[in-house]
Write an enzyme that holds these catalytic residues in place. Structure first.
Site, PDB file in Angstrom:
ATOM      1  N   GLU A   1      -3.821  -0.281   8.177  1.00  0.00           N
ATOM      2  CA  GLU A   1      -2.626   0.141   8.930  1.00  0.00           C
ATOM      3  C   GLU A   1      -2.711  -0.420  10.337  1.00  0.00           C
ATOM      4  OE1 GLU A   1      -1.794   4.376   9.253  1.00  0.00           O
ATOM      5  OE2 GLU A   1      -2.180   4.678   7.116  1.00  0.00           O
TER       6      GLU A   1
ATOM      7  N   GLU B   1      -7.818   8.184   6.142  1.00  0.00           N
ATOM      8  CA  GLU B   1      -8.210   8.806   7.403  1.00  0.00           C
ATOM      9  C   GLU B   1      -8.750  10.228   7.276  1.00  0.00           C
ATOM     10  OE1 GLU B   1      -4.993   8.557  10.215  1.00  0.00           O
ATOM     11  OE2 GLU B   1      -5.107   6.393  10.327  1.00  0.00           O
TER      12      GLU B   1
ATOM     13  N   ARG C   1       0.854  -1.189   0.000  1.00  0.00           N
ATOM     14  CA  ARG C   1       0.000   0.000   0.000  1.00  0.00           C
ATOM     15  C   ARG C   1       0.887   1.235   0.000  1.00  0.00           C
ATOM     16  NH1 ARG C   1      -3.202   2.914   4.871  1.00  0.00           N
ATOM     17  NH2 ARG C   1      -3.918   4.586   3.526  1.00  0.00           N
TER      18      ARG C   1
ATOM     19  N   TYR D   1      -4.677   1.693  15.714  1.00  0.00           N
ATOM     20  CA  TYR D   1      -3.477   1.859  16.545  1.00  0.00           C
ATOM     21  C   TYR D   1      -3.728   1.587  18.021  1.00  0.00           C
ATOM     22  CZ  TYR D   1      -1.050   3.470  12.465  1.00  0.00           C
ATOM     23  OH  TYR D   1      -0.473   3.507  11.223  1.00  0.00           O
TER      24      TYR D   1
ATOM     25  N   HIS E   1      -3.371  10.952   0.737  1.00  0.00           N
ATOM     26  CA  HIS E   1      -2.875  10.746   2.097  1.00  0.00           C
ATOM     27  C   HIS E   1      -2.328  12.097   2.582  1.00  0.00           C
ATOM     28  CE1 HIS E   1      -1.390   7.418   4.990  1.00  0.00           C
ATOM     29  NE2 HIS E   1      -1.090   8.562   5.579  1.00  0.00           N
TER      30      HIS E   1
ATOM     31  N   ASN F   1      -7.667   1.591   9.820  1.00  0.00           N
ATOM     32  CA  ASN F   1      -6.340   1.805  10.397  1.00  0.00           C
ATOM     33  C   ASN F   1      -6.520   1.756  11.904  1.00  0.00           C
ATOM     34  OD1 ASN F   1      -5.665   2.370   7.752  1.00  0.00           O
ATOM     35  ND2 ASN F   1      -5.169   4.521   8.108  1.00  0.00           N
TER      36      ASN F   1
HETATM   37  C1  GBH Z   1      -1.795   7.139  10.683  1.00  0.00           C
HETATM   38  O1  GBH Z   1      -2.572   8.030  11.422  1.00  0.00           O
HETATM   39  C2  GBH Z   1      -1.444   7.794   9.394  1.00  0.00           C
HETATM   40  O2  GBH Z   1      -2.276   7.302   8.355  1.00  0.00           O
HETATM   41  C3  GBH Z   1       0.001   7.650   9.018  1.00  0.00           C
HETATM   42  O3  GBH Z   1       0.310   8.542   8.002  1.00  0.00           O
HETATM   43  C4  GBH Z   1       0.870   7.821  10.229  1.00  0.00           C
HETATM   44  O4  GBH Z   1       2.228   7.821   9.902  1.00  0.00           O
HETATM   45  C5  GBH Z   1       0.566   6.704  11.180  1.00  0.00           C
HETATM   46  O5  GBH Z   1      -0.783   6.661  11.492  1.00  0.00           O
HETATM   47  C6  GBH Z   1       1.337   6.798  12.481  1.00  0.00           C
HETATM   48  O6  GBH Z   1       0.988   7.946  13.179  1.00  0.00           O
HETATM   49  O7  GBH Z   1      -6.205  10.235  18.856  1.00  0.00           O
HETATM   50  O8  GBH Z   1      -5.488  11.386  20.810  1.00  0.00           O
HETATM   51  O9  GBH Z   1      -5.787   8.992  20.888  1.00  0.00           O
HETATM   52  C7  GBH Z   1      -2.774   7.594  12.731  1.00  0.00           C
HETATM   53  C8  GBH Z   1      -3.782   8.394  13.442  1.00  0.00           C
HETATM   54  C9  GBH Z   1      -3.942   9.668  15.402  1.00  0.00           C
HETATM   55  C10 GBH Z   1      -3.784   7.300  15.569  1.00  0.00           C
HETATM   56  C11 GBH Z   1      -3.487   9.824  16.799  1.00  0.00           C
HETATM   57  C12 GBH Z   1      -3.340   7.437  16.978  1.00  0.00           C
HETATM   58  C13 GBH Z   1      -3.319   8.748  18.948  1.00  0.00           C
HETATM   59  C14 GBH Z   1      -3.712   9.968  19.680  1.00  0.00           C
HETATM   60  N1  GBH Z   1      -3.421   8.466  14.822  1.00  0.00           N
HETATM   61  N2  GBH Z   1      -3.848   8.639  17.588  1.00  0.00           N
HETATM   62  S1  GBH Z   1      -5.397  10.140  20.074  1.00  0.00           S
END
Ligand code: GBH
Length: 450
Positions: free
Chosen positions: A364, A170, A81, A294, A125, A292
């Site tokens: 992701e 996103e 991707r 995390y 993106h 995505n």
């Molecule tokens: C992705 O966004 C992106 O698509 C990518 O470009 C980036 O490099 C990758 O993640 C790593 O950051 O929302 O206050 O709980 C991730 C979006 C936003 C997920 C912030 C985690 C943590 C803080 N992220 N979130 S909060």
């Protein structure tokens, strides 16, 4: 943290799509060989990027893509991707085309196909052409039309070899971080007045789906950021605040895409002369839906002071505030590592959207840690793959999983100080070195094929 659990990761379906992900602005560099984008303007302002860097060179992937495709091939994944840079293809956002830029993606796709790796391009993106921004950017409805025209240009060139497409990455984060909080480009701090940027991205998505299909595309999806929201307590003010955050992160984009309507109270806030017609475009049926993932977020009632959280500063005017999640390991970004939150999210999606939910793909998942011997990343991925397998066993239809990221790259407002890669980049020499997690994933995938 233990590196790997003793037992092997259970087998996923044979046709499960394994991949790694990157994005154009974060890896390509070669900024002089494309049109300017909002991130070029944003990173030029001191203080916007924490280590003061820009993505002018980044990983220089634009010139080193052959080496990078070889690394993808060496991993044994089935798919890669990447994102197409709108200002590289169309320096001013509309015509004329930058032939060298379009050629680059043509060669990249050829290289991937020759390596037996399926190309999965994302059309946007976060790198809006600066000229499009100057004409109003995502706050302007015209941007949706321009985006669809750009999608058609890309599809006409690489659509003969690309089968799987992603329209946007996103839009929720791009709305929140870029337009509501000003932590990302284009640096607007509009709070709830940022909502038009959400509507216009969704509209751009729907128009692009139609443009891609008109060009013959058969496997179109989107990549949205989602995660469970945990209320800070059972008190009404905390569950209400968490409920609103949950709507913003998990429903504001998914509901219009999958159900053809906005969550209650939001449609009225969207700029449209004919919302029903717009929702018709936005809810164009998708072939698959990308998530995505995390971490989960714990959210409670607003606090009387700004909240520092995961590198973000959230103003006290917001009707919610995140709380720290205790009791789990954290990545070096401060994000809690909670693998069980992935099946929690996926089963909640299945329960909410039922048969309106197309097959899912994890587009992701990953973490930032320092070092070449990245045992913590191995533990993170190991935990999330086992958790994902449990979601499949619980009957959620997930068809693929992409690690963020193939290699260390420009991590937006954090600059280069966060490293999400399976491959280490030495930014002084641009040398690529596979980390322990790269070798680990290659063995996991080898075992899956056996
Ligand atoms: C992705 O966004 C992106 O698509 C990518 O470009 C980036 O490099 C990758 O993640 C790593 O950051 O929302 O206050 O709980 C991730 C979006 C936003 C997920 C912030 C985690 C943590 C803080 N992220 N979130 S909060």
């Amino acid at each position: 943290m233990a590196a790997t659990a003793a037992s092997p990761i259970p087998p996923f379906p044979r046709d499960f799509l394994w991949g790694v992900a990157t994005s154009a602005h974060q890896i390509e560099g070669a900024a002089a060989e494309r049109g300017a984008c909002v991130w070029d303007a944003f990173t030029a302002v001191p203080g916007n990027v924490k280590d003061g860097t820009t993505a002018a060179v980044a990983c220089d992937h634009y010139h080193r893509y052959r080496e990078d495709v070889a690394l993808v091939r060496g991993l044994g994944v089935g798919a890669y991707r990447f994102s197409v840079s709108w200002p590289r293809v169309l320096p001013t956002g509309a015509g004329p085309v930058n032939a060298a830029g379009l050629d680059f993606y043509d060669r990249l796709v050829d290289e991937l196909c020759a390596a037996g790796v399926r190309p999965v391009p994302t059309l946007f993106h976060w790198d809006t052409p600066l000229a499009v921004q100057e004409a109003g950017g995502w706050l302007s409805r015209d941007t949706a039309e321009r985006f669809a025209a750009y999608a058609a240009v890309v599809a006409a060139r690489i659509g003969d070899r690309v089968t799987k497409w992603i329209t946007l990455n996103e839009p929720a984060e791009h709305t929140l971080l870029g337009h509501a909080l000003g932590e990302h480009a284009p640096g607007r701090r509009l709070l709830f007045d940022a909502l038009p940027a959400a509507h216009h991205q969704l509209l751009a998505h729907g128009l692009a789906v139609r443009a891609l299909r008109a060009a013959g595309a058969r496997d179109v999806g989107i990549a949205n950021s989602h995660g469970p929201t945990w209320p800070a307590s059972a008190a009404d003010e905390d569950t209400e605040a968490a409920g609103l955050y949950d709507v913003l992160l998990n429903r504001l984009f998914a509901d219009p895409l999958l159900l053809g309507r906005y969550p209650d109270g939001f449609g009225e806030l969207m700029p449209s002369d004919d919302l029903a017609a717009d929702l018709d475009v936005i809810s164009e049926p998708l072939d698959w839906y990308g998530i995505n993932f995390y971490q989960p977020t714990k959210v409670g009632a607003p606090l009387p002071h700004p909240t520092e959280y995961s590198g973000l500063t959230l103003p006290p005017e917001l009707p919610f505030a995140p709380r720290r999640i205790e009791g789990y390991p954290v990545t070096d970004f401060g994000w809690p590592v909670v693998p069980d939150a992935l099946p929690e999210l996926l089963t909640a999606f299945r329960d909410r959207y039922g048969d309106r939910l197309p097959p899912l793909v994890i587009t992701e998942n990953g973490c930032s840690y320092e070092g070449l011997d990245d045992q913590e990343r191995i533990a993170y991925l190991d935990g999330h793959l086992r958790a994902l397998h449990r979601a499949l066993e619980a009957g959620v239809d997930v068809r693929g999983y992409f690690v963020w990221s193939l290699m260390d790259n420009f991590e937006w407002a954090e600059g280069y100080r966060r490293r999400f890669g399976l491959v280490h980049i030495d930014y002084a020499t641009l040398e690529r070195t596979p980390k322990a997690s790269y070798h680990w994933l290659r063995e996991v995938l080898r075992a899956q094929r056996a």
